[in-house]
Write a protein that holds these residues in place. Sequence first.
Motif, PDB file in Angstrom:
ATOM      1  N   ILE A  91      23.845  48.543  52.484  1.00  0.00           N
ATOM      2  CA  ILE A  91      25.038  47.530  51.956  1.00  0.00           C
ATOM      3  C   ILE A  91      26.573  47.893  53.159  1.00  0.00           C
ATOM      4  CG2 ILE A  91      26.020  46.667  50.519  1.00  0.00           C
ATOM      5  CD1 ILE A  91      23.953  47.649  49.198  1.00  0.00           C
ATOM      6  N   GLY A  92      26.772  48.951  53.155  1.00  0.00           N
ATOM      7  CA  GLY A  92      27.948  49.114  53.610  1.00  0.00           C
ATOM      8  C   GLY A  92      29.224  49.420  52.536  1.00  0.00           C
ATOM      9  N   THR A  93      29.916  49.882  52.572  1.00  0.00           N
ATOM     10  CA  THR A  93      31.272  49.609  51.738  1.00  0.00           C
ATOM     11  C   THR A  93      31.462  48.383  51.178  1.00  0.00           C
ATOM     12  OG1 THR A  93      32.583  50.916  53.429  1.00  0.00           O
ATOM     13  CG2 THR A  93      33.647  49.784  51.411  1.00  0.00           C
ATOM     14  N   VAL A  94      32.472  48.320  50.063  1.00  0.00           N
ATOM     15  CA  VAL A  94      32.086  47.257  48.953  1.00  0.00           C
ATOM     16  C   VAL A  94      33.225  47.255  48.256  1.00  0.00           C
ATOM     17  CG1 VAL A  94      31.397  46.223  46.869  1.00  0.00           C
ATOM     18  CG2 VAL A  94      29.332  47.020  48.380  1.00  0.00           C
ATOM     19  N   THR A  95      33.695  46.328  48.217  1.00  0.00           N
ATOM     20  CA  THR A  95      35.357  46.184  47.874  1.00  0.00           C
ATOM     21  C   THR A  95      35.256  45.497  46.765  1.00  0.00           C
ATOM     22  OG1 THR A  95      36.164  46.501  49.959  1.00  0.00           O
ATOM     23  CG2 THR A  95      37.675  45.123  48.037  1.00  0.00           C
ATOM     24  N   ILE A  96      36.296  45.617  45.221  1.00  0.00           N
ATOM     25  CA  ILE A  96      36.529  45.290  44.543  1.00  0.00           C
ATOM     26  C   ILE A  96      37.713  45.527  43.744  1.00  0.00           C
ATOM     27  CG2 ILE A  96      35.501  45.660  41.519  1.00  0.00           C
ATOM     28  CD1 ILE A  96      33.172  47.243  42.367  1.00  0.00           C
ATOM     29  N   ASN A  97      38.314  44.186  43.986  1.00  0.00           N
ATOM     30  CA  ASN A  97      39.951  44.083  43.125  1.00  0.00           C
ATOM     31  C   ASN A  97      39.495  43.879  41.984  1.00  0.00           C
ATOM     32  OD1 ASN A  97      40.612  43.883  45.223  1.00  0.00           O
ATOM     33  ND2 ASN A  97      40.694  41.828  45.873  1.00  0.00           N
ATOM     34  N   ALA A  98      40.775  44.357  40.822  1.00  0.00           N
ATOM     35  CA  ALA A  98      39.980  44.704  39.398  1.00  0.00           C
ATOM     36  C   ALA A  98      41.895  44.640  38.443  1.00  0.00           C
ATOM     37  CB  ALA A  98      39.271  45.725  38.251  1.00  0.00           C
ATOM     38  N   VAL A  99      41.795  43.781  37.938  1.00  0.00           N
ATOM     39  CA  VAL A  99      42.686  43.906  36.079  1.00  0.00           C
ATOM     40  C   VAL A  99      41.916  43.800  35.301  1.00  0.00           C
ATOM     41  CG1 VAL A  99      44.394  42.392  38.370  1.00  0.00           C
ATOM     42  CG2 VAL A  99      42.960  41.190  37.075  1.00  0.00           C
ATOM     43  N   PRO A 100      43.385  44.267  34.288  1.00  0.00           N
ATOM     44  CA  PRO A 100      43.040  44.354  33.354  1.00  0.00           C
ATOM     45  C   PRO A 100      43.113  43.274  31.821  1.00  0.00           C
ATOM     46  CG  PRO A 100      45.451  45.832  33.271  1.00  0.00           C
ATOM     47  CD  PRO A 100      44.278  45.270  34.901  1.00  0.00           C
ATOM     48  N   GLY A 101      42.035  43.025  31.472  1.00  0.00           N
ATOM     49  CA  GLY A 101      42.597  41.638  30.561  1.00  0.00           C
ATOM     50  C   GLY A 101      42.551  42.076  29.618  1.00  0.00           C
ATOM     51  N   LYS A 102      42.164  41.104  28.056  1.00  0.00           N
ATOM     52  CA  LYS A 102      42.183  40.674  26.868  1.00  0.00           C
ATOM     53  C   LYS A 102      41.067  41.406  26.522  1.00  0.00           C
ATOM     54  CE  LYS A 102      42.820  36.373  26.604  1.00  0.00           C
ATOM     55  NZ  LYS A 102      43.001  34.910  25.955  1.00  0.00           N
ATOM     56  N   ASP A 103      41.180  42.259  25.087  1.00  0.00           N
ATOM     57  CA  ASP A 103      40.207  42.817  24.130  1.00  0.00           C
ATOM     58  C   ASP A 103      39.296  43.756  24.794  1.00  0.00           C
ATOM     59  OD1 ASP A 103      40.918  41.385  22.167  1.00  0.00           O
ATOM     60  OD2 ASP A 103      39.681  39.534  22.782  1.00  0.00           O
ATOM     61  N   GLY A 104      40.073  44.067  26.031  1.00  0.00           N
ATOM     62  CA  GLY A 104      38.796  45.441  26.264  1.00  0.00           C
ATOM     63  C   GLY A 104      38.257  44.880  28.469  1.00  0.00           C
ATOM     64  N   GLU A 105      38.015  43.827  28.007  1.00  0.00           N
ATOM     65  CA  GLU A 105      37.720  43.362  29.640  1.00  0.00           C
ATOM     66  C   GLU A 105      38.996  43.816  31.168  1.00  0.00           C
ATOM     67  OE1 GLU A 105      35.662  39.043  28.041  1.00  0.00           O
ATOM     68  OE2 GLU A 105      37.209  39.207  29.115  1.00  0.00           O
ATOM     69  N   TRP A 106      37.903  44.023  31.595  1.00  0.00           N
ATOM     70  CA  TRP A 106      38.477  43.904  33.350  1.00  0.00           C
ATOM     71  C   TRP A 106      37.749  42.482  34.215  1.00  0.00           C
ATOM     72  CZ3 TRP A 106      41.508  47.362  35.927  1.00  0.00           C
ATOM     73  CH2 TRP A 106      41.662  48.598  35.218  1.00  0.00           C
ATOM     74  N   MET A 107      38.884  42.029  34.589  1.00  0.00           N
ATOM     75  CA  MET A 107      37.998  40.364  35.749  1.00  0.00           C
ATOM     76  C   MET A 107      38.264  41.462  37.341  1.00  0.00           C
ATOM     77  SD  MET A 107      38.292  38.567  32.432  1.00  0.00           S
ATOM     78  CE  MET A 107      37.924  37.672  33.726  1.00  0.00           C
ATOM     79  N   THR A 108      37.681  41.097  37.301  1.00  0.00           N
ATOM     80  CA  THR A 108      36.342  41.479  39.153  1.00  0.00           C
ATOM     81  C   THR A 108      36.658  40.192  39.434  1.00  0.00           C
ATOM     82  OG1 THR A 108      34.344  41.596  38.031  1.00  0.00           O
ATOM     83  CG2 THR A 108      36.525  43.708  37.515  1.00  0.00           C
ATOM     84  N   SER A 109      37.084  40.904  40.830  1.00  0.00           N
ATOM     85  CA  SER A 109      36.293  40.088  41.893  1.00  0.00           C
ATOM     86  C   SER A 109      35.527  41.011  43.138  1.00  0.00           C
ATOM     87  CB  SER A 109      37.158  38.715  42.744  1.00  0.00           C
ATOM     88  OG  SER A 109      38.175  40.053  43.551  1.00  0.00           O
TER      89      SER A 109
END
Length: 534
Positions: A91-109
């Motif tokens: 696969i190679g290098t995977v990049t994830i952008n993450a920000v904290p959300g509500k109620d313990g969720e993390w919003m990711t791309s």
Amino acid sequence: MKKIFILFFVFSLWSMLAGSAAAAVIINDQGAAELKKSVENELLWRADLAKITGNGLNIGGAVTVTPKPAFYEVKIPDLSVTFGAQEKLNIGTVTINAVPGKDGEWMTSVALPAVMTITNGAQAPLASITIGSQHFAGAWIPAKGIYPRFDALYQDILIKLSDADNTEIAIGTLKAVMNLKDSHDSTWSGQGNMEAGDVKLSTSGKSPVQLTVKKINATNVYDGLDIIKGQQIKKKIQDLAAAGQMPAEQKDLAFINGLISATQGMVDNFNNSLTAENISLSISGDPAKNLPPSEYTLDKMAFDGSLQGGRQEKATVSFKGGFNGVKLPPVADELTGMVPQALSIGLNIDNLPIQKITGMLFDNLKKSIEMLNTAKTSSPAANGAAQEQLRAIFSTSMQILQTAGTSLSIQDTFLKSQDLETGITGRVEANPAAALGMTGKITLSLKGLEESLLKLKTAAAKPGADPELNGYINGLTLMMMMGQSEKPAGGPAVYSYPFEIKSDTKTLFDGIKMLPGGGAPQATPLPPTAAPAP
């Protein structure tokens, strides 16, 4: 098609990697450190699974997490997936952008490399995968170990195989959506959908082939998905990997025990549906072998399966499927009316003790592992023990089904052509008092048999007729002889073939008419017809 499965596997991996973190409210170095640990923990158990089974996720370097002004940037380097004998998806290098959300969720791309490769054990290339454009966004809840929502779109996917036929698989669009909701009792419910559009497989060898599918859609509906079971198997895998010196056979057995705890009762109700539309297969033919070009098309095929009460003492399983709109290469005019146009299958299993059945199968799987590790080489004694175990599995399964009163029903099952229609209906129930362990009745019916036979006989009597028609005539004549005829008012005759299993039945052919002594079937005369014109 194997490479399409690999692509779908990669996509599933993206969803699993898309979010891993502990709760945080601001973007800083401390949050980055916590996120790095969570990502590593999430990846670790999958890497541990690869160590145990020899197949799965491999990480080629250290995970890095960099705080950005509004998000954390996560990079997972040199990611790969091993499968099969020695194949590897690089696969190679995977990049994830993450920000904290509500109620313990993390919003990711998530962003994947635009180019990936598949190699064998000698690192020789087997295939390449390219992605034109991509989008993946969703929510992940680390405390519960579940990825309940995501939305993804991948376009212009191309898989090129390094084979002599120059095989290529192109996918115009690949969409995926998951939406699960918390039922607040450790279970989740909702549905996931995956759709592939403009799928094309082509080869350019000696006899080029092209397969196209306009749309493929798969939908899973979950009710009562138990996330605790998923966490249990993660723990089992990590414990096994920690026991580094454990003998291989003990690891196998322990892993099976983990599977038992994780799979039994993981989902209470589940439904899966799969459809494919506008399917076309073109084969160029091979002049050297005197094979002409041919083309096959299918308007639609669909399959649907469901499980109700998977965590209960008795469950219900149903399956429906079929196709319609078939077009085949031209056949002789006399046979056109017999070409299948539509198929439907409907099966229903009631009172299925799925918990006991799966438990018994896992138990026998463990015994098989023990036997294989005890007898390293094949021998008459080992082969005999294996055969005895298979007989024991069948016997135990039948006893479990008989105690539960399990039944199989067949309905809405038919195969239709222009001139002929074949149908199957029936119900069979497991019965400990029966000689065969079951009782019931299944009936096969044929409508249009007389008319089809008459058409073939008329064609066969013409000068220059294809002698192969006699084979079809003999087959249909035999079916008429064996059947029980009934002619409804205003309609064609229907021939039925009942297979009844009574308590004292020891064969399955009680309903078929045979000559005394078990000889050839008794003939049923055809209606009188005018002789064909010479």
